[in-house]
Write an enzyme that holds these catalytic residues in place. Structure first.
Site, PDB file in Angstrom:
ATOM      1  N   SER A 126      35.558  41.445  45.931  1.00  0.00           N
ATOM      2  CA  SER A 126      34.362  42.885  45.354  1.00  0.00           C
ATOM      3  C   SER A 126      34.241  43.602  46.192  1.00  0.00           C
ATOM      4  CB  SER A 126      32.908  42.135  44.380  1.00  0.00           C
ATOM      5  OG  SER A 126      32.086  43.093  43.787  1.00  0.00           O
ATOM      6  N   HIS A 239      36.506  40.628  35.843  1.00  0.00           N
ATOM      7  CA  HIS A 239      36.086  40.767  37.647  1.00  0.00           C
ATOM      8  C   HIS A 239      36.026  38.407  37.846  1.00  0.00           C
ATOM      9  CE1 HIS A 239      34.990  42.370  41.506  1.00  0.00           C
ATOM     10  NE2 HIS A 239      33.816  41.459  41.141  1.00  0.00           N
TER      11      HIS A 239
END
Length: 261
Positions: A126, A239
């Protein structure tokens, strides 16, 4: 005191009998910052693995089980919490001055007795993607870099993540319209020429936290600059990948790292 110097090392409960965990206080640009270190119980020298977390503050905090998972693959893993977290000094800066904490953590691994000094890999998840790329740009002896669901463009993060805009304006000092140079300074795409380590990109096409465009932009810039890049894009994932697939990719990326010269 030198950057990367360990000030304090405390045994931490490990979720894995084959891996020892320690909470570390280390020195970074004048601050005492904290992080978690995982090492295989079995004696020997191992490649270093710098794990750069995502999120900010409590969101995306380092998870003991996650770094133990990488250590079990045969690495000594260090994961900084970044400044201002869990009792560490200073204030987190979302890919700004807190990059020092990643660079100092790299030095910590380099000085660590059981780490193969010439073989240190960098992993960013991330917003840790930005941290990993900047670490590779600053430390050109890095063996390899993996960015998983990684941010590569801070302008794009501001544009896409309306929910993060208030935090970004607070931490960075304003919007990209007001301070474009501050966002540019936090965007490694502008400095890719300085990178020598091979990069592996892993990204889910349904990622709404960090869009696939971050991966595409990084891959494009790497290729334009004549750098070594490989990518794995997964059309069905967001994600976060399901546990079984996650474990499979962890093994794959660790194997890839070990093959890099």
């Amino acid at each position: 005191m030198k950057n990367g110097t360990i000030v304090k090392k405390t045994l931490f409960p490990s979720p894995n009998p084959h891996v020892e965990l320690y909470e570390i206080v280390y020195f970074s640009a004048g601050l005492r910052v904290k992080g978690l270190l995982a090492q295989p119980v079995q004696e020997g020298e191992y490649d270093g693995f710098l794990y750069l977390r995502g999120g900010i503050k409590g969101v995306g905090m380092v998870r003991p089980a996650r770094i133990a998972q990488f250590a079990q693959e045969g690495f000594i893993v260090f994961a900084p919490y970044y400044r201002g977290n869990r009792g560490g000094e200073g204030n987190e800066d979302f890919g700004g001055d807190d990059r020092e904490d990643a660079l100092s953590a790299y030095q910590l691994l380099k000085q660590y007795e059981r780490v193969h000094k010439e073989r240190i890999h960098v992993f960013g998840f991330s917003r840790g993607g930005v941290m990993a790329l900047f670490t590779g740009i600053e430390m050109n002896e890095v063996t390899s870099i993996v960015t998983w669901g990684g941010v590569s463009d801070m302008f794009l993060t501001y544009e896409e993540r309306k929910d993060l805009r208030r935090m970004m304006k607070r931490v960075i000092g304003g919007s990209p319209n007001k301070y474009p140079e501050r966002y540019e300074w936090r965007t490694p795409l502008y400095d890719i020429e300085g990178l020598s380590a091979p990069v592996l990109i892993i990204h889910g096409k349904k990622d709404h936290n960090v869009s696939i465009d971050h991966a595409y932009r990084l891959e494009k810039r790497m290729k334009e600059a004549g750098k070594s890049v490989e990518s794995y894009y997964f059309s069905e994932y967001t994600h976060y990948f399901p546990p079984l697939k996650n474990r499979e990719i962890v093994t794959m990326l660790c194997d890839w790292m070990k093959k890099q010269e």
